[in-house]
Design a protein around this motif. Structure first.
Motif, PDB file in Angstrom:
ATOM      1  N   THR A  30       0.848  -1.186   0.000  1.00 45.80           N
ATOM      2  CA  THR A  30       0.000   0.000   0.000  1.00 45.80           C
ATOM      3  C   THR A  30       0.885   1.238   0.000  1.00 45.80           C
ATOM      4  N   SER A  31       0.287   2.415   0.038  1.00 46.52           N
ATOM      5  CA  SER A  31       1.064   3.645   0.027  1.00 46.52           C
ATOM      6  C   SER A  31       1.333   4.112   1.451  1.00 46.52           C
ATOM      7  N   GLN A  32       2.391   4.903   1.612  1.00 50.49           N
ATOM      8  CA  GLN A  32       2.736   5.420   2.924  1.00 50.49           C
ATOM      9  C   GLN A  32       1.626   6.323   3.459  1.00 50.49           C
ATOM     10  N   SER A  33       1.055   7.146   2.591  1.00 49.71           N
ATOM     11  CA  SER A  33       0.001   8.056   3.037  1.00 49.71           C
ATOM     12  C   SER A  33      -1.249   7.305   3.487  1.00 49.71           C
ATOM     13  N   ALA A  34      -1.604   6.242   2.756  1.00 53.52           N
ATOM     14  CA  ALA A  34      -2.776   5.453   3.137  1.00 53.52           C
ATOM     15  C   ALA A  34      -2.556   4.767   4.476  1.00 53.52           C
ATOM     16  N   LEU A  35      -1.344   4.262   4.693  1.00 56.00           N
ATOM     17  CA  LEU A  35      -1.041   3.592   5.954  1.00 56.00           C
ATOM     18  C   LEU A  35      -1.046   4.587   7.107  1.00 56.00           C
ATOM     19  N   SER A  36      -0.489   5.761   6.893  1.00 58.46           N
ATOM     20  CA  SER A  36      -0.488   6.804   7.919  1.00 58.46           C
ATOM     21  C   SER A  36      -1.915   7.208   8.278  1.00 58.46           C
TER      22      SER A  36
END
Length: 297
Positions: A30-36
């Motif tokens: 997944t993307s870093q922004s989605a995980l954050s």
């Protein structure tokens, strides 16, 4: 608990174990922004800050550490139960992650993988080569490979290779110019190629023994490496004596590129073992790997 909340908890635990949003996102696809955003949503729902975020690393707060300690055994149990379902299949399936040294990976793990892979395409094997000692429980490996003399007591250990010894070697050219040592004490008169241990950072004291009495020698020389292969390159080039595990030099000795010295001073020690936690349920895929690796010599 809502179903999506379980996914948020899993994402939080992935960040804790990776120590980074970037690494965890890559592992989860997944993307870093989605995980954050997922972790921020969990924090908002609980009304607690779970992570301390810096520019270099992410670490748990006290609340985050308590939550992670609660989640780890729960998710381990879920993974073990899911893995056990593969016993109902015609053939084992699933992922087996192994931490290993380069020598064990090349000498023992790769021949096993090469023979197993065609017959069990749904068994996935990940080998992580490291020179340091790895905490396989904390880093979520299924098993590790280590020499038998350095195994933890709370692990199940399975011998996967023969006993080994260290080998003191030099090139014929070097010996022609400097002569051969007749005892470990003579090494002070030779150019010795030092090995810096990646686990502790200190120089390896060459370990000899005779009649059961150990003798460790701190050697000196113009060259120091942190990889046995580079020590051997220097020995082949006639730049000094190297002291490495015997399997590294089998072919060199057979081809005459290197000469073995002081073999009577090099004791035998337990070879490679596969080890894994005794409290963890073994999946069918892991059981297959263990069965294929078990030493029968």
């Amino acid at each position: 608990m809502k179903r999506d909340e379980l996914g948020d908890l899993s994402a939080f635990l992935a960040v804790i174990e990776a120590g980074s949003f970037t690494k965890a996102a890559a592992q989860m696809g997944t993307s870093q922004s989605a995980l954050s955003h997922t972790v921020a949503r969990l924090e908002a729902r609980l009304g607690l800050r779970l992570l301390n975020r810096t520019t270099r690393r992410v670490g748990p707060t006290e609340a985050g550490e308590q939550l992670a300690a609660t989640l780890r055994p729960c998710f381990d149990e879920i993974e073990a139960r899911l893995a056990s379902l593969s016993a109902l299949r015609d053939k084992p399936a699933g992922l087996v992650r192994i931490s290993s040294s380069a020598l064990a990976a090349e000498m023992i793990l790769w021949p096993m993988i090469e023979a197993l892979a065609p017959d069990y395409p749904e068994v996935r094997i990940e080998v992580n080569v490291e020179s340091r000692f790895t905490d396989i429980v904390a880093e979520r490996f299924d098993a590790g490979v280590r020499l038998g003399e350095s195994l933890d007591r709370d692990m199940i250990a399975v011998r996967i290779g023969p006993d080994m010894s260290m080998a003191l070697v030099a090139s014929p050219d070097y010996l022609g110019r400097h002569g051969s040592p007749s005892a470990p004490q003579d090494l002070v008169h030779h150019a010795c190629i030092n090995l810096r241990l990646p686990t502790m950072g200190n120089l390896y004291a060459w370990e000899f023994a005779q009649n059961g009495r150990p003798l460790n020698v701190r050697v000196e020389g113009p060259l120091t490496f942190n990889l046995p292969g580079l020590c051997l390159n220097a020995a082949r080039a006639g730049l000094g004596l190297a002291f490495v595990p015997e399997p590294y030099v089998t072919e060199d000795l057979a081809q005459g590129r290197l000469v073995r010295l002081l073999a009577e001073w090099c004791p035998v020690f337990p070879g490679f073992h596969l080890y894994y936690p005794s409290r963890r349920q073994t999946s069918p895929a892991m059981a297959l790997v263990v069965q294929r690796l078990r030493w029968r010599g």
